[in-house]
Design a protein around this motif. Structure first.
Motif, PDB file in Angstrom:
ATOM      1  N   SER A 345      49.437  34.900  32.554  1.00 46.01           N
ATOM      2  CA  SER A 345      48.531  35.931  33.083  1.00 46.01           C
ATOM      3  C   SER A 345      47.075  35.559  32.766  1.00 46.01           C
ATOM      4  O   SER A 345      46.184  35.816  33.567  1.00 46.01           O
ATOM      5  CB  SER A 345      48.921  37.334  32.611  1.00 46.01           C
ATOM      6  OG  SER A 345      48.510  37.529  31.303  1.00 46.01           O
ATOM      7  N   ARG A 348      46.207  33.224  35.519  1.00 48.64           N
ATOM      8  CA  ARG A 348      45.965  33.914  36.786  1.00 48.64           C
ATOM      9  C   ARG A 348      44.591  34.581  36.794  1.00 48.64           C
ATOM     10  O   ARG A 348      43.930  34.658  37.809  1.00 48.64           O
ATOM     11  CB  ARG A 348      47.070  34.946  37.040  1.00 48.64           C
ATOM     12  CG  ARG A 348      46.992  35.534  38.435  1.00 48.64           C
ATOM     13  CD  ARG A 348      48.246  36.280  38.790  1.00 48.64           C
ATOM     14  NE  ARG A 348      48.634  37.133  37.688  1.00 48.64           N
ATOM     15  CZ  ARG A 348      49.846  37.652  37.549  1.00 48.64           C
ATOM     16  NH1 ARG A 348      50.777  37.393  38.428  1.00 48.64           N
ATOM     17  NH2 ARG A 348      50.128  38.435  36.530  1.00 48.64           N
ATOM     18  N   ASN A 349      44.162  35.043  35.624  1.00 49.90           N
ATOM     19  CA  ASN A 349      42.856  35.708  35.537  1.00 49.90           C
ATOM     20  C   ASN A 349      41.707  34.732  35.297  1.00 49.90           C
ATOM     21  O   ASN A 349      40.575  35.152  35.067  1.00 49.90           O
ATOM     22  CB  ASN A 349      42.878  36.762  34.418  1.00 49.90           C
ATOM     23  CG  ASN A 349      43.871  37.868  34.726  1.00 49.90           C
ATOM     24  OD1 ASN A 349      44.181  38.115  35.881  1.00 49.90           O
ATOM     25  ND2 ASN A 349      44.391  38.513  33.700  1.00 49.90           N
TER      26      ASN A 349
END
Ligand SMILES: [Zn+2]
Ligand SMILES: [Zn+2]
Length: 387
Positions: A345, A348-349
């Motif tokens: 995550s 993804r960020n």
């Protein structure tokens, strides 16, 4: 089922890509169609013999009642990601079609170590190089009429893998599988080493020795943990340049040459944290690394030494009087089932660089070429893509 896999038959041999046989998943097991596998230095430790005990050591291990694994023939690979094809009875955490990253420790989740938040110490770790499954103690992987050891209970260098449910971690389907493969070993190990493993605090000075596929992520991690200075030490120009891209503030070609730099940066206090992530850890690296470490600081061993190393030069009085910690750690002290989704995550960020770690993509039948590229320092990470 039959598929292609990369098999190692002994120390000093080349990998051979050949037909292997996998039995269907039984209770608590999963069949995964591999999408991507990463080549990690630990795979090469078996071709060079670094992680294989010498005959003397085998005799010693046998005399002390320690289990000596039968290493070969070995199906290689302990980093990878794929898609669940089939599940055996009783599997609850994944179903066919799920995307998974693989954990090189089939952490049981219920032993003393797992429930204490140290899944990297799971008792199942004792079976990392067993031919038998952690599920029921029988074998699933074969070549001809021989049983295969699957590296770390995985064997990602094959088109399919039959695995314990404990070895697979469901990930979000929007994550590219090559990114998922990277967090399977190298990224998690390196990131963990540079953060919680070595204990980096905001403002620290951190030295990372060896910035290949693991160390480069210790650099990323230390920077994210708030280190004021992250100094990457590597003899290869390209790796020092890469380290800068991944967050190193300074670089040096050798541990000897980094001393004046660390002295200057810290007004003589020396580094708060030192992470050792060379391809193979030479015992004579430990003393200078501890001299680079400030009083009360921590020096972390993440890189793998040769199996037979049992004498290490140390200045014990300095270790004692300067209250230094010398620590060994696997998986960077992270818990794969929690950390892999967390790291993905962050990716993804935009807070974790993964795509840029891949230097070259290979077919599985190029494995010996990929190994040479890794040994010669040409790759940060080489990955295999399966059709
Ligand atoms: Zn690895
Ligand atoms: Zn456990």
């Amino acid at each position: 089922m039959k598929c292609q896999g990369a098999v190692l038959r002994g120390v000093g041999r080349d990998w051979e890509v050949e037909e292997i046989t996998l039995d269907p998943p039984r209770e608590g097991e999963v069949l995964v169609k591999m999408a991507v596998a990463g080549l990690c230095h630990s795979d090469d430790h078996f071709t060079t013999g670094d992680m294989v005990p010498t005959p003397d050591m085998v005799a010693l291990m046998e005399a002390t009642g320690a289990a000596v694994p039968e290493y070969f023939p070995m199906l290689g690979g302990h980093e990878g990601a794929g898609v669940v094809e089939e599940v055996g009875p009783g599997v609850r955490s994944v179903q066919p079609g799920d995307h998974v990253a693989l954990s090189f420790i089939a952490a049981c989740g219920v032993c003393r170590w797992c429930v204490s938040g140290m899944t990297y110490l799971c008792d199942n770790g004792a079976m990392m190089l067993a031919k038998e499954m952690v599920t029921d103690g029988t074998t699933r992987r074969h070549v001809g009429d021989e049983d295969l050891t699957a590296m770390a209970q995985l064997g990602t260098f094959a088109e399919y893998a039959v695995l314990a449910e404990e070895s697979v971690i469901k990930i979000d389907e929007s994550i590219p599988l090559d990114a998922a493969s990277l967090v399977s070993c190298g990224v998690t190990t390196g990131w963990g080493s540079g953060t919680v493993g070595v204990g980096t605090q905001p403002g620290d000075t951190v030295v990372v020795v060896g910035t290949g596929g693991v160390g480069i992520n210790a650099v990323q991690g230390a920077r994210a943990a708030g280190a004021a200075a992250v100094i990457a030490v590597d003899p290869v120009d390209f790796k020092r340049d890469s380290a800068k891209f991944f967050g190193a503030t300074d670089t040096s070609p050798s541990i000897e040459e980094v001393f004046p730099l660390v002295q200057e940066l810290t007004n003589g206090v020396m580094a708060d944290r030192v992470v050792l992530t060379p391809s193979v850890l030479p015992p004579e690296m430990v003393l200078p690394a501890l001299m680079l470490t400030r009083k009360g600081g921590t020096c972390l061993i993440t890189g793998v030494p040769k199996f037979e190393v049992n004498m290490v030069p140390l200045l014990l009085v300095d270790l004692l009087q300067s209250c230094k910690t010398l620590k060994g750690l696997i998986y960077g002290g992270l818990n794969p089932r929690a950390s892999m989704p967390m790291l993905l995550s962050m990716y993804r960020n935009g807070h974790l660089k993964l795509d840029e770690l891949v230097t070259r993509r290979y077919r599985l039948d190029q494995i010996n070429e990929a190994t040479r590229d890794m040994r010669e320092g040409r790759n940060i990470r080489g990955i295999f893509e399966f059709a």
